[in-house]
Design an enzyme around this catalytic site. Structure first.
Site, PDB file in Angstrom:
ATOM      1  N   ASP A 148       0.817  -1.221   0.000  1.00  0.00           N
ATOM      2  CA  ASP A 148       0.000   0.000   0.000  1.00  0.00           C
ATOM      3  C   ASP A 148       0.848   1.266   0.000  1.00  0.00           C
ATOM      4  OD1 ASP A 148      -2.463  -1.117  -0.093  1.00  0.00           O
ATOM      5  OD2 ASP A 148      -2.753  -1.179   2.079  1.00  0.00           O
TER       6      ASP A 148
ATOM      7  N   HIS B 282      29.017   4.477 -11.192  1.00  0.00           N
ATOM      8  CA  HIS B 282      27.644   4.607 -10.686  1.00  0.00           C
ATOM      9  C   HIS B 282      27.427   3.823  -9.398  1.00  0.00           C
ATOM     10  CE1 HIS B 282      25.961   5.896 -14.874  1.00  0.00           C
ATOM     11  NE2 HIS B 282      26.585   6.866 -14.258  1.00  0.00           N
TER      12      HIS B 282
ATOM     13  N   ASP C 278      29.202  11.862  -4.623  1.00  0.00           N
ATOM     14  CA  ASP C 278      28.448  12.572  -5.665  1.00  0.00           C
ATOM     15  C   ASP C 278      27.024  12.665  -5.150  1.00  0.00           C
ATOM     16  OD1 ASP C 278      27.087  13.455  -7.897  1.00  0.00           O
ATOM     17  OD2 ASP C 278      28.115  12.116  -9.297  1.00  0.00           O
TER      18      ASP C 278
ATOM     19  N   ASP D 167      23.976  19.076  -8.173  1.00  0.00           N
ATOM     20  CA  ASP D 167      24.695  17.839  -8.525  1.00  0.00           C
ATOM     21  C   ASP D 167      26.180  18.120  -8.279  1.00  0.00           C
ATOM     22  OD1 ASP D 167      25.731  15.577  -9.661  1.00  0.00           O
ATOM     23  OD2 ASP D 167      25.072  16.025 -11.709  1.00  0.00           O
TER      24      ASP D 167
ATOM     25  N   HIS E  57      34.197   9.396 -19.033  1.00  0.00           N
ATOM     26  CA  HIS E  57      32.866  10.029 -19.134  1.00  0.00           C
ATOM     27  C   HIS E  57      32.984  11.456 -19.642  1.00  0.00           C
ATOM     28  CE1 HIS E  57      33.464  12.299 -15.362  1.00  0.00           C
ATOM     29  NE2 HIS E  57      33.837  11.197 -14.769  1.00  0.00           N
TER      30      HIS E  57
ATOM     31  N   HIS F 228      26.834  18.121 -18.098  1.00  0.00           N
ATOM     32  CA  HIS F 228      25.504  17.987 -18.705  1.00  0.00           C
ATOM     33  C   HIS F 228      24.687  19.196 -18.280  1.00  0.00           C
ATOM     34  CE1 HIS F 228      24.328  16.647 -14.643  1.00  0.00           C
ATOM     35  NE2 HIS F 228      25.412  15.902 -14.683  1.00  0.00           N
TER      36      HIS F 228
ATOM     37  N   HIS G 274      19.912  15.541 -15.070  1.00  0.00           N
ATOM     38  CA  HIS G 274      20.390  15.595 -16.463  1.00  0.00           C
ATOM     39  C   HIS G 274      19.285  16.332 -17.195  1.00  0.00           C
ATOM     40  CE1 HIS G 274      23.364  11.966 -16.162  1.00  0.00           C
ATOM     41  NE2 HIS G 274      23.590  12.906 -15.277  1.00  0.00           N
TER      42      HIS G 274
ATOM     43  N   GLU H 222      32.454  18.481 -14.485  1.00  0.00           N
ATOM     44  CA  GLU H 222      32.807  17.354 -13.622  1.00  0.00           C
ATOM     45  C   GLU H 222      33.874  16.425 -14.187  1.00  0.00           C
ATOM     46  OE1 GLU H 222      29.647  14.320 -13.408  1.00  0.00           O
ATOM     47  OE2 GLU H 222      28.303  15.770 -14.352  1.00  0.00           O
TER      48      GLU H 222
ATOM     49  N   TYR I 292      40.140   7.951 -12.871  1.00  0.00           N
ATOM     50  CA  TYR I 292      39.815   6.716 -12.151  1.00  0.00           C
ATOM     51  C   TYR I 292      40.853   5.674 -12.531  1.00  0.00           C
ATOM     52  CZ  TYR I 292      35.634   9.509 -12.396  1.00  0.00           C
ATOM     53  OH  TYR I 292      34.774  10.575 -12.335  1.00  0.00           O
TER      54      TYR I 292
ATOM     55  N   ARG J  89      36.774  12.733  -8.646  1.00  0.00           N
ATOM     56  CA  ARG J  89      35.929  13.579  -9.510  1.00  0.00           C
ATOM     57  C   ARG J  89      35.650  14.844  -8.729  1.00  0.00           C
ATOM     58  NH1 ARG J  89      32.420  10.212 -10.886  1.00  0.00           N
ATOM     59  NH2 ARG J  89      30.624  10.578  -9.529  1.00  0.00           N
TER      60      ARG J  89
ATOM     61  N   GLU K 111      33.035  17.999  -9.130  1.00  0.00           N
ATOM     62  CA  GLU K 111      31.864  18.423  -9.923  1.00  0.00           C
ATOM     63  C   GLU K 111      31.229  19.656  -9.308  1.00  0.00           C
ATOM     64  OE1 GLU K 111      28.574  15.589 -10.044  1.00  0.00           O
ATOM     65  OE2 GLU K 111      27.792  16.587 -11.839  1.00  0.00           O
TER      66      GLU K 111
HETATM   67  N1  GLY Z   1      25.134  12.617 -10.358  1.00  0.00           N
HETATM   68  C1  GLY Z   1      24.872  12.383 -11.708  1.00  0.00           C
HETATM   69  C2  GLY Z   1      25.893  12.971 -12.570  1.00  0.00           C
HETATM   70  O1  GLY Z   1      26.897  13.462 -12.099  1.00  0.00           O
HETATM   71  O2  GLY Z   1      25.708  13.059 -13.743  1.00  0.00           O
HETATM   72 MN    MN Z   2      26.619  15.426 -12.994  1.00  0.00          MN
HETATM   73 MN    MN Z   3      27.059  14.082 -10.045  1.00  0.00          MN
END
Ligand code: GLY
Ligand code: MN
Ligand code: MN
Length: 447
Positions: free
Chosen positions: A38, A244, A261, A272, A355, A359, A366, A393, A397, A414, A416
């Site tokens: 529920d 991720h 992150d 973000d 990566h 974005h 995103h 960002e 790695y 990273r 960001e």
């Molecule tokens: N936290 C998602 C990204 O950095 O794109």
């Molecule tokens: Mn991001």
């Molecule tokens: Mn991020």
């Protein structure tokens, strides 16, 4: 609703100006989603619908009718009716009469009347705008409305002969943030930046990743952010190299890094932010070398964010710095690659930086909007404009591997930040999160 009603009205007006005269647009909000039994997931409105209304209740839709001849534009909100019995269980709901006044629409109706009213509103409208193919439920509803209007053909009523995809127009509008949006985004970034600082102060060898996550969530909520903007990544040890990672259940150890992150959603807008810090409060020499490299890459990327420069310039700037650093530090083989340009041409940097550098950011983490200039046949990366918001960002790695210097194994970094493009360049919104090595170390020492 936290932006002024006028901001939502202005957005509706801008959309109406982009529509064919007399055409009708329908924007439905998101459905409630069952989690199990529920229980439902916490309700989250549809971003497009909220962008145009500021109305956060489920079971609602907005209809806009573009002006034609003497007929003015009209905005019509459909929402749940007042229901004293349900309100005992679920809380206040506006109901159409109060919603019309509070949200500045011309008409408001109970959502149960949507089908009947759509048959009226679509009669003789030349075109219909909606999110084509976005939701099977809406596609089916639209098809039923069109059938119902066509059925009146014998009494001389025409159904729309054209449908337009609405999201293409709205995506471009959402890409350029207005002042209210910039204010909310700055708030989301400042709360999340403070949460990163809190998480840094809390970290020490032996803490579990989920304990650090709890510090972040505590800070988000205590400042009024409604939710995390996405599942936080709290990675320690070798997990920092899992892009991720979000199990967040490992115990950290002395000498490792933690990569976090995490961003929050504040009144519909996401932040973000990623920061990386040493579990024991002091960067080791190899950690420091890679940290400084990523920081330099981010500085180069930030410097390339100027109206008129292309979106992809920041990625190129970051990759340039990172590839040169990979050669200098022996991560890439100098004997094989004479220059960073050679290494980049051979995509060698992808082993350690796989990566993109950012974005669009906004209501969705995103966020929407094309990354390409669709007005040119070759579709190059699009030029930046003041008002666009994006993340920056870069990272590095280093997984253990043959030929990879051991001192860098399991270091993942990273950094960001969230920025808005201004005429002067990138305005960083996430400055509350400490970033310089010395700043992080002194914060973690309790100074
Ligand atoms: N936290 C998602 C990204 O950095 O794109
Ligand atoms: Mn991001
Ligand atoms: Mn991020």
């Amino acid at each position: 609703m936290t932006s002024a009603v006028g901001s939502y009205q202005q957005r509706r007006t801008r959309l109406l100006q982009r529509m064919q005269p007399g055409a009708v647009a329908v924007i439905a909000t998101a459905p409630e989603v069952v989690r199990n039994g529920d229980s439902e997931y916490p309700y989250r409105h549809d971003s497009y619908f909220y962008y145009l209304t500021g109305f956060a209740e489920p079971e609602s839709a907005l209809v806009l009718v573009a002006p034609i001849g003497e007929k003015p534009a009209r905005s019509v909100l459909f929402c749940r009716e007042k229901n004293p019995e349900r309100e005992i269980w679920d809380g206040y709901r506006y109901g159409p009469a109060a919603a019309r006044l509070a949200f500045g629409v011309d008409e408001a109706w109970p959502i149960d009347e949507l089908d009947a009213q759509m048959t009226r509103l679509l009669a003789n409208a030349p075109a219909l705008y909606y999110a084509l193919g976005h939701s099977a439920a809406l596609d089916a509803q639209v098809s039923n409305w069109l059938k119902a209007v066509r059925a009146q053909g014998r009494i001389g009523i025409m159904a729309p002969s054209t449908t337009h995809h609405l999201l293409g127009i709205l995506d471009e509008m959402r890409l350029l943030k207005d002042e209210d949006e910039a204010t909310l985004m700055a708030r989301a970034a400042s709360i999340a930046g403070g949460a990163h600082a809190r998480a840094m102060r809390f970290t020490r060898p032996g803490v579990f990743e989920y304990e650090i996550e709890a510090e972040l969530l505590h800070e988000f909520r205590r400042h009024g952010a409604q939710a995390p903007a996405y599942t936080p990544i709290v990675a320690s040890g070798a997990n920092v190299c899992v892009l991720h990672y979000n199990q967040n259940n490992r115990q950290s150890r002395d000498g490792e890094l933690v990569l976090v992150d995490a961003g929050c959603e504040f009144d519909g807008y996401a932040s973000d932010i990623t920061r990386t810090w040493p579990v024991n409060g002091r960067f080791s020499a190899p950690q420091g070398l890679l940290y400084e490299l990523v920081l330099q890459a981010q500085e180069a990327a930030l410097a390339s964010i100027v109206p008129g420069r292309r979106y992809s310039d920041m990625h190129e700037a970051a990759v340039q710095v990172l590839a040169a650093g990979m050669l200098d530090l022996g991560l890439l083989d100098r004997k094989k690659y004479g220059s960073s340009a050679d290494a980049i041409a051979d995509k060698a940097h992808l082993q350690f930086y796989m990566h993109g550098t950012g974005h669009w950011l906004g209501m969705d983490v995103h966020d929407v909007g094309s990354y390409r200039d669709l007005t040119h046949e070759a579709r190059p990366s699009r030029p930046l404009l003041a008002g666009m918001a994006l993340t920056v960002e870069p990272g590095i790695y280093v997984r253990p591997g043959e030929g990879v210097p051991e001192q860098f194994w399991n270091i993942g970094i990273r950094i960001e930040d969230d920025v808005i493009v201004t005429d002067e360049g990138a305005r960083v919104l996430s400055g509350a999160a400490p970033k310089a090595m010395a700043e992080i170390e002194s914060l973690m020492r309790g100074q």
